[in-house]
Design an enzyme around this catalytic site. Sequence first.
Site, PDB file in Angstrom:
ATOM      1  N   TYR A   1      27.455  37.930  66.565  1.00 45.12           N
ATOM      2  CA  TYR A   1      26.543  37.770  65.636  1.00 45.12           C
ATOM      3  C   TYR A   1      26.846  36.300  65.234  1.00 45.12           C
ATOM      4  O   TYR A   1      28.069  35.900  64.913  1.00 45.12           O
ATOM      5  CB  TYR A   1      26.731  38.559  64.535  1.00 45.12           C
ATOM      6  CG  TYR A   1      25.862  38.379  63.386  1.00 45.12           C
ATOM      7  CD1 TYR A   1      24.479  38.672  63.301  1.00 45.12           C
ATOM      8  CD2 TYR A   1      26.483  37.644  62.075  1.00 45.12           C
ATOM      9  CE1 TYR A   1      23.745  38.284  62.282  1.00 45.12           C
ATOM     10  CE2 TYR A   1      25.809  37.452  61.174  1.00 45.12           C
ATOM     11  CZ  TYR A   1      24.116  37.797  61.192  1.00 45.12           C
ATOM     12  OH  TYR A   1      23.276  37.400  59.940  1.00 45.12           O
TER      13      TYR A   1
ATOM     14  N   HIS B   1      15.938  29.332  56.046  1.00 42.39           N
ATOM     15  CA  HIS B   1      16.482  29.984  54.898  1.00 42.39           C
ATOM     16  C   HIS B   1      16.620  28.858  53.837  1.00 42.39           C
ATOM     17  O   HIS B   1      16.667  29.326  52.496  1.00 42.39           O
ATOM     18  CB  HIS B   1      18.110  30.162  55.165  1.00 42.39           C
ATOM     19  CG  HIS B   1      18.352  31.492  56.088  1.00 42.39           C
ATOM     20  ND1 HIS B   1      17.554  31.655  57.349  1.00 42.39           N
ATOM     21  CD2 HIS B   1      19.180  32.319  55.958  1.00 42.39           C
ATOM     22  CE1 HIS B   1      18.048  32.715  57.669  1.00 42.39           C
ATOM     23  NE2 HIS B   1      18.830  33.253  56.962  1.00 42.39           N
TER      24      HIS B   1
ATOM     25  N   ASN C   1      26.363  30.425  54.658  1.00 44.31           N
ATOM     26  CA  ASN C   1      26.917  32.055  54.446  1.00 44.31           C
ATOM     27  C   ASN C   1      27.959  32.289  53.593  1.00 44.31           C
ATOM     28  O   ASN C   1      29.125  31.987  54.013  1.00 44.31           O
ATOM     29  CB  ASN C   1      27.157  32.663  55.762  1.00 44.31           C
ATOM     30  CG  ASN C   1      27.095  34.159  55.587  1.00 44.31           C
ATOM     31  OD1 ASN C   1      28.067  34.982  55.916  1.00 44.31           O
ATOM     32  ND2 ASN C   1      25.993  34.782  55.518  1.00 44.31           N
TER      33      ASN C   1
ATOM     34  N   TYR D   1      34.672  41.712   8.343  1.00 44.88           N
ATOM     35  CA  TYR D   1      35.011  41.671   9.679  1.00 44.88           C
ATOM     36  C   TYR D   1      35.114  40.355  10.309  1.00 44.88           C
ATOM     37  O   TYR D   1      35.990  40.052  11.385  1.00 44.88           O
ATOM     38  CB  TYR D   1      34.274  42.712  10.212  1.00 44.88           C
ATOM     39  CG  TYR D   1      34.566  44.145  10.146  1.00 44.88           C
ATOM     40  CD1 TYR D   1      35.538  44.687   8.893  1.00 44.88           C
ATOM     41  CD2 TYR D   1      33.984  45.236  10.690  1.00 44.88           C
ATOM     42  CE1 TYR D   1      35.838  45.991   8.763  1.00 44.88           C
ATOM     43  CE2 TYR D   1      34.351  46.761  10.344  1.00 44.88           C
ATOM     44  CZ  TYR D   1      35.320  46.780   9.591  1.00 44.88           C
ATOM     45  OH  TYR D   1      35.433  48.122   9.387  1.00 44.88           O
TER      46      TYR D   1
ATOM     47  N   ARG E   1      38.113  38.937   9.143  1.00 41.02           N
ATOM     48  CA  ARG E   1      39.379  39.780   9.241  1.00 41.02           C
ATOM     49  C   ARG E   1      39.756  40.077  10.849  1.00 41.02           C
ATOM     50  O   ARG E   1      40.857  40.207  11.197  1.00 41.02           O
ATOM     51  CB  ARG E   1      39.216  40.933   8.381  1.00 41.02           C
ATOM     52  CG  ARG E   1      40.683  41.705   8.319  1.00 41.02           C
ATOM     53  CD  ARG E   1      40.585  43.102   7.374  1.00 41.02           C
ATOM     54  NE  ARG E   1      39.263  43.442   6.859  1.00 41.02           N
ATOM     55  CZ  ARG E   1      38.731  44.619   6.686  1.00 41.02           C
ATOM     56  NH1 ARG E   1      39.380  45.588   7.319  1.00 41.02           N
ATOM     57  NH2 ARG E   1      37.807  44.906   6.170  1.00 41.02           N
TER      58      ARG E   1
ATOM     59  N   PHE F   1      30.989  37.624  52.374  1.00 41.57           N
ATOM     60  CA  PHE F   1      29.911  36.984  51.448  1.00 41.57           C
ATOM     61  C   PHE F   1      29.652  37.779  50.367  1.00 41.57           C
ATOM     62  O   PHE F   1      28.803  37.145  49.526  1.00 41.57           O
ATOM     63  CB  PHE F   1      28.854  36.849  52.676  1.00 41.57           C
ATOM     64  CG  PHE F   1      28.454  38.122  53.229  1.00 41.57           C
ATOM     65  CD1 PHE F   1      27.739  38.906  52.610  1.00 41.57           C
ATOM     66  CD2 PHE F   1      28.479  37.937  54.511  1.00 41.57           C
ATOM     67  CE1 PHE F   1      27.075  40.281  53.318  1.00 41.57           C
ATOM     68  CE2 PHE F   1      28.222  39.255  55.207  1.00 41.57           C
ATOM     69  CZ  PHE F   1      27.740  40.202  54.642  1.00 41.57           C
TER      70      PHE F   1
ATOM     71  N   GLU G   1      20.030  44.496  54.998  1.00 38.48           N
ATOM     72  CA  GLU G   1      21.115  44.159  53.710  1.00 38.48           C
ATOM     73  C   GLU G   1      20.500  44.876  52.590  1.00 38.48           C
ATOM     74  O   GLU G   1      20.044  44.486  51.897  1.00 38.48           O
ATOM     75  CB  GLU G   1      20.884  42.486  53.429  1.00 38.48           C
ATOM     76  CG  GLU G   1      21.567  41.602  54.695  1.00 38.48           C
ATOM     77  CD  GLU G   1      21.045  40.357  54.748  1.00 38.48           C
ATOM     78  OE1 GLU G   1      20.526  39.818  53.850  1.00 38.48           O
ATOM     79  OE2 GLU G   1      21.012  39.351  55.817  1.00 38.48           O
TER      80      GLU G   1
END
Length: 528
Positions: A61, A91, A203, A287, A290, A347, A433
């Site tokens: 791959y 991409h 990637n 508060y 405090r 990744f 994915e």
Amino acid sequence: MSDAASLPESVTLDGASLAPEDVAAVARHDAPVELAAESRERMRESRERVESVLDSGEPVYGVNTGFGHLVETHIDREDIERLQTNLVRSHAAGAGRELAREEVRSMMVSRANTLAKGFSGIRPSVVDLLVSMLNEGVQPVVRSRGSLGASGDLAPLAHMALVLIGEGEARVDGERLPGDEALRAVGLEPVTLASKEGLALINGTQLTVGLASLFVVDAERTVEAADAAGALATEVTMGTTANCDPAIHEVRPHPGQKESAAAIRRLTAGSTVLESHKDCERVQDAYSIRCLPQVHGAVRDAVSHLREAVEVELNSVTDNPLVFPAGAVDERAPGTDAAAVVSAGNFHGEPLALRLDYAAGALTELAAISERRTDRMLNPDVQESYLPPFLTERSGLRSGYMIAQYTAAALLNECRSLGRPSIDSTPVSGGQEDHVSMSGQSALNARTVAENVATIVGVELLCGSQAAEFLGDGLELGTGTGAVRDAIRSVVPPLDEDRRLDGELETAADLVRFGAIRAAIADAGLSD
């Protein structure tokens, strides 16, 4: 106006020691970058392993197959380089606003560092070009949206990688140019990507971790400034610092809580304001005064938790597949007698996404308690009688800081509305994915929160400094709170008459954001 002097002057990338402060130095202050010699050798050896796998013809791959859902498609040897170029081009499909200069540079330096670890199979010459782009001020034009945080921050990194091959666009000295022209403008030449190199560039989690690094630096400054603002508010509302006594925090010893309580004690040391009413009849403060150590301390701990993950991620290998020496991994991994190439999931941005959302939520709580203290200084129904409504004489004719609180409230609402991207997942790539982290969006949201909260704390500092103008004769702020008030007064005068405040709010936010409040405290000799 900043503590940039505390950041490193130069950064050496060795894949092991990059820190958030290094990222900030490169991203914001153009600290020069160089590759460590040992990293260059590791990358060379890693590249040789990729070549051995390629020569073997075994399908691996990212080396000789398609991507994502197309993983089963074998790519012929003569198309390997074209595959990598096509990968980067296809991409680069981001959308949204253009990332700011510091955002792009944070991504670039963190990407170069992870490649420098020597497990990505990329040639040193490609990383050299990335480093040279940083040093010569070549800023790729990168769209902010498109990352799912698995397989890393693909779209933003692809926009960055386009410029390395002479495509896309980049800014040089503010001018937007085609990628090849941008490189030529500074004497650089594009590269032709070899097998796996396109994938090695795009990637990984480098948008996420780059922005997270800047967030950590900013958040830590903001928490320190909020301690100072809260200490000042405590004084001018005639509160007490008894809530910061060490004995209280030893019996509930959360680290951040103890740090914030100690900071309040240091900041208010020597205060005659506190001494002037220590025997008053008030039993308890609200508060927001405090519980300051408990709330601020919890925020400190959340930011610290994120820092731990960021420091690990900056010096991790986050692409896929990973290239190891033969024998370093299970014998079932594909490869040759010289190398093993393993497809895995480093990744995935979940380790950062979850903590970014947590830290952004924590910082929102810091803003919430800060805004409440601001209200206590402005609101005539709850403030001390010596303070005029909205901190201005002749209120009614004048509005003073009334609308500054509106702005703080609006920014707080935006922080609360941003949500938690990390709890969502939309499957992509034909279901290959099928679970993603959305870490890139978590990082972008965190950036927005950090900017908003710096302004909200800045508003509290402005109001605290204005309230101090009404202290009685002979009353002095603590050493630290006095130094902080002086830092505000060096850039913003007292509000004697109504005037537009937008620029002053931004100035106060910058004092928080760029570390000037931290520097003022340090100059007073009160650093922890």
